[in-house]
Write a protein that holds these residues in place. Structure first.
Motif, PDB file in Angstrom:
ATOM      1  N   ASP A 160       0.815  -1.213   0.000  1.00 53.25           N
ATOM      2  CA  ASP A 160       0.000   0.000   0.000  1.00 53.25           C
ATOM      3  C   ASP A 160       0.849   1.264   0.000  1.00 53.25           C
ATOM      4  OD1 ASP A 160      -2.728  -1.140   0.140  1.00 53.25           O
ATOM      5  OD2 ASP A 160      -2.044  -1.931   2.057  1.00 53.25           O
ATOM      6  N   HIS A 161       2.056   1.196  -0.509  1.00 46.28           N
ATOM      7  CA  HIS A 161       2.884   2.395  -0.618  1.00 46.28           C
ATOM      8  C   HIS A 161       3.774   2.289  -1.850  1.00 46.28           C
ATOM      9  CE1 HIS A 161       5.889  -0.297   1.195  1.00 46.28           C
ATOM     10  NE2 HIS A 161       6.832   0.597   0.928  1.00 46.28           N
ATOM     11  N   GLY A 162       4.303   3.423  -2.247  1.00 45.32           N
ATOM     12  CA  GLY A 162       5.199   3.453  -3.386  1.00 45.32           C
ATOM     13  C   GLY A 162       6.387   4.348  -3.109  1.00 45.32           C
ATOM     14  N   CYS A 163       7.488   4.108  -3.821  1.00 48.21           N
ATOM     15  CA  CYS A 163       8.691   4.923  -3.679  1.00 48.21           C
ATOM     16  C   CYS A 163       9.339   5.108  -5.043  1.00 48.21           C
ATOM     17  CB  CYS A 163       9.705   4.268  -2.740  1.00 48.21           C
ATOM     18  SG  CYS A 163       9.140   4.026  -1.039  1.00 48.21           S
ATOM     19  N   ALA A 164       9.824   6.310  -5.293  1.00 51.15           N
ATOM     20  CA  ALA A 164      10.535   6.606  -6.535  1.00 51.15           C
ATOM     21  C   ALA A 164      11.998   6.874  -6.220  1.00 51.15           C
ATOM     22  CB  ALA A 164       9.909   7.805  -7.225  1.00 51.15           C
ATOM     23  N   ILE A 165      12.869   6.407  -7.095  1.00 55.28           N
ATOM     24  CA  ILE A 165      14.299   6.691  -6.998  1.00 55.28           C
ATOM     25  C   ILE A 165      14.615   7.723  -8.068  1.00 55.28           C
ATOM     26  CG2 ILE A 165      16.620   5.727  -7.123  1.00 55.28           C
ATOM     27  CD1 ILE A 165      15.293   2.980  -6.474  1.00 55.28           C
ATOM     28  N   SER A 166      15.200   8.818  -7.654  1.00 50.05           N
ATOM     29  CA  SER A 166      15.462   9.920  -8.568  1.00 50.05           C
ATOM     30  C   SER A 166      16.958  10.098  -8.786  1.00 50.05           C
ATOM     31  CB  SER A 166      14.846  11.219  -8.037  1.00 50.05           C
ATOM     32  OG  SER A 166      13.444  11.080  -7.918  1.00 50.05           O
ATOM     33  N   GLU A 167      17.300  11.010  -9.672  1.00 46.20           N
ATOM     34  CA  GLU A 167      18.690  11.294 -10.013  1.00 46.20           C
ATOM     35  C   GLU A 167      19.490  11.549  -8.746  1.00 46.20           C
ATOM     36  OE1 GLU A 167      20.024  13.409 -14.013  1.00 46.20           O
ATOM     37  OE2 GLU A 167      19.430  14.837 -12.483  1.00 46.20           O
ATOM     38  N   GLY A 168      20.673  10.965  -8.658  1.00 41.80           N
ATOM     39  CA  GLY A 168      21.468  11.084  -7.449  1.00 41.80           C
ATOM     40  C   GLY A 168      21.134  10.023  -6.420  1.00 41.80           C
ATOM     41  N   GLY A 169      20.168   9.152  -6.758  1.00 44.80           N
ATOM     42  CA  GLY A 169      19.822   8.063  -5.855  1.00 44.80           C
ATOM     43  C   GLY A 169      19.006   8.473  -4.660  1.00 44.80           C
ATOM     44  N   LYS A 170      18.316   9.630  -4.749  1.00 48.70           N
ATOM     45  CA  LYS A 170      17.403  10.035  -3.684  1.00 48.70           C
ATOM     46  C   LYS A 170      16.126   9.203  -3.767  1.00 48.70           C
ATOM     47  CE  LYS A 170      19.853  13.541  -2.065  1.00 48.70           C
ATOM     48  NZ  LYS A 170      20.349  13.585  -0.668  1.00 48.70           N
ATOM     49  N   VAL A 171      15.476   8.980  -2.626  1.00 42.55           N
ATOM     50  CA  VAL A 171      14.259   8.176  -2.569  1.00 42.55           C
ATOM     51  C   VAL A 171      13.134   8.998  -1.959  1.00 42.55           C
ATOM     52  CG1 VAL A 171      13.162   6.110  -1.601  1.00 42.55           C
ATOM     53  CG2 VAL A 171      15.548   6.023  -2.365  1.00 42.55           C
ATOM     54  N   SER A 172      12.000   9.026  -2.628  1.00 39.42           N
ATOM     55  CA  SER A 172      10.812   9.676  -2.086  1.00 39.42           C
ATOM     56  C   SER A 172       9.668   8.670  -2.075  1.00 39.42           C
ATOM     57  CB  SER A 172      10.439  10.910  -2.902  1.00 39.42           C
ATOM     58  OG  SER A 172      10.266  10.586  -4.271  1.00 39.42           O
ATOM     59  N   CYS A 173       8.887   8.671  -0.994  1.00 42.04           N
ATOM     60  CA  CYS A 173       7.839   7.665  -0.817  1.00 42.04           C
ATOM     61  C   CYS A 173       6.504   8.311  -0.468  1.00 42.04           C
ATOM     62  CB  CYS A 173       8.227   6.690   0.294  1.00 42.04           C
ATOM     63  SG  CYS A 173       9.731   5.749  -0.001  1.00 42.04           S
ATOM     64  N   TRP A 174       5.436   7.534  -0.666  1.00 46.44           N
ATOM     65  CA  TRP A 174       4.083   7.991  -0.382  1.00 46.44           C
ATOM     66  C   TRP A 174       3.209   6.779  -0.072  1.00 46.44           C
ATOM     67  CZ3 TRP A 174       6.605   8.003  -5.036  1.00 46.44           C
ATOM     68  CH2 TRP A 174       6.119   7.124  -6.020  1.00 46.44           C
ATOM     69  N   GLY A 175       2.041   7.031   0.535  1.00 47.72           N
ATOM     70  CA  GLY A 175       1.095   5.951   0.806  1.00 47.72           C
ATOM     71  C   GLY A 175       0.979   5.621   2.285  1.00 47.72           C
ATOM     72  N   LEU A 176       0.518   4.409   2.575  1.00 51.55           N
ATOM     73  CA  LEU A 176       0.310   3.967   3.949  1.00 51.55           C
ATOM     74  C   LEU A 176       1.622   3.983   4.727  1.00 51.55           C
ATOM     75  CD1 LEU A 176      -1.942   2.814   5.841  1.00 51.55           C
ATOM     76  CD2 LEU A 176      -1.147   0.541   5.166  1.00 51.55           C
TER      77      LEU A 176
END
Length: 336
Positions: A160-176
């Motif tokens: 029930d959650h998701g995470c994106a990996i962006s340039e530079g290897g940063k991680v952002s997440c959302w959801g439960l």
């Protein structure tokens, strides 16, 4: 027996992509990933009407394929909107998902799927009752980009959650976020008995991430330095640090030379440079491949796992490729 398998995706129904672009699935038929006249099958069955597949992602009751010509199709049940139609109307056969621009990566969770698009954005669709789409949708959402995510290189989706990996290897997440699977609760809201992170929020102190995976209540990633870190639920040892204590921040695991991680419902596994597989967490269905069933709060080696690749995990099932053939272990009620 399948030959020339290029990728395997574990689930209650597991699926594989072959070198010719065809997709075969086996296991539970309740998700409608198999032909209508098949109840369940431990033998791989080809998905009709689907070819030129590059990769496949298996959700809770649906599956999606990323095609070589950069488009996505899905099939199975549509109870949570996983087919990308923006509603829960059942659809027969394979359905084309309408995306804003071409997709380049694909992931699926329990009722949600996400794709990294060629412009670096991430689009998600499906179930949204816990903020799984990263935008203001209350129940089921059609494919649309996740606000605040740009320059994405990969995406992973848990139950029930998701995470994106962006340039530079940063991680952002959302959801439960009941178990801190999206990080600490600074950006979360307590809504109707659940902690929810409604918008993509960057995890502090985490960089150089290459890939990751999400489970029921935890997340794990692999870094450019070949390390593995996990955060979130740790009730069964899925945090991998041996403490059994929930982690709100990414915590390093005691395993080196990690090339890939795969995350199931309550367990995780890592593929190392020596082509060995190491797993940790819940094991009541044998998903740690130990031949016995106690949970593992620390990291344990999978016997005879050398030469494995293409690791995948979902629920209580784990799969990998040995040569060009899929090998799976764990929950097998449906022959998955």
């Amino acid at each position: 027996q399948l030959d020339d398998v290029r990728q395997v995706a574990a689930g209650s129904t597991s699926c594989a992509v072959l070198g010719d672009g065809s997709v075969y699935c086996w296991g539970d038929a309740d998700a409608q990933l198999l032909p209508e006249d098949v109840f369940q099958s431990p033998i791989p069955v080809q998905v009709a009407g689907l070819d030129e597949a590059q990769s496949v992602a298996v959700g809770g009751s649906f599956a999606c394929a990323l095609h070589r010509e950069r488009w996505v199709s899905c099939w199975g049940q549509n109870d949570d909107g996983g087919l990308g139609t923006g509603n829960t109307t059942e659809k027969k056969g394979v359905v084309t998902v309408e995306l804003p621009v071409d997709p380049v990566r694909l992931a699926a969770g329990s009722g949600t799927a996400c794709a990294v698009l060629i412009d670096g954005s991430v689009a998600c669709w499906g179930e949204a009752n816990y903020g799984q789409l990263g935008r203001d949708v209350s129940s089921v959402g059609a494919p649309a980009v996740v606000p605040g995510v740009s320059c994405a290189t990969d995406v992973f989706v848990g139950d029930d959650h998701g995470c994106a990996i962006s340039e530079g290897g940063k991680v952002s997440c959302w959801g439960l976020n009941n178990d801190r699977q999206t990080g600490d609760r600074a950006a979360s809201a307590y809504i109707e008995g659940n902690w929810i992170t409604p918008k993509a929020t960057t995890l502090p102190g985490l960089s150089d991430v290459l890939a990751g995976g999400g489970g029921e209540g935890h997340s794990c990633v692999v870094t450019k330095g070949k390390g593995a870190l996990c955060w979130g639920s740790n009730e069964h040892g899925e945090g991998g640090d041996g403490t059994g204590v929930t982690k709100s921040a990414p915590t390093a695991l005691d395993v080196a030379e990690v090339d890939a991680v795969a995350v199931g419902g309550g367990h995780g596994c890592a593929l190392t440079g020596g082509d060995d597989v190491w797993c940790w967490g819940e094991n009541r269905r044998g998903q740690l491949g130990q031949g016995a069933f106690p949970d593992a709060t620390g990291i344990v080696a999978i016997p005879d796992s050398a030469a494995g690749k293409g690791l995948s995990a979902a629920g209580a099932t784990t799969c990998m490729l040995v040569g060009s053939q899929p090998v799976c272990w764990g929950f097998n009620r449906y022959g998955q």
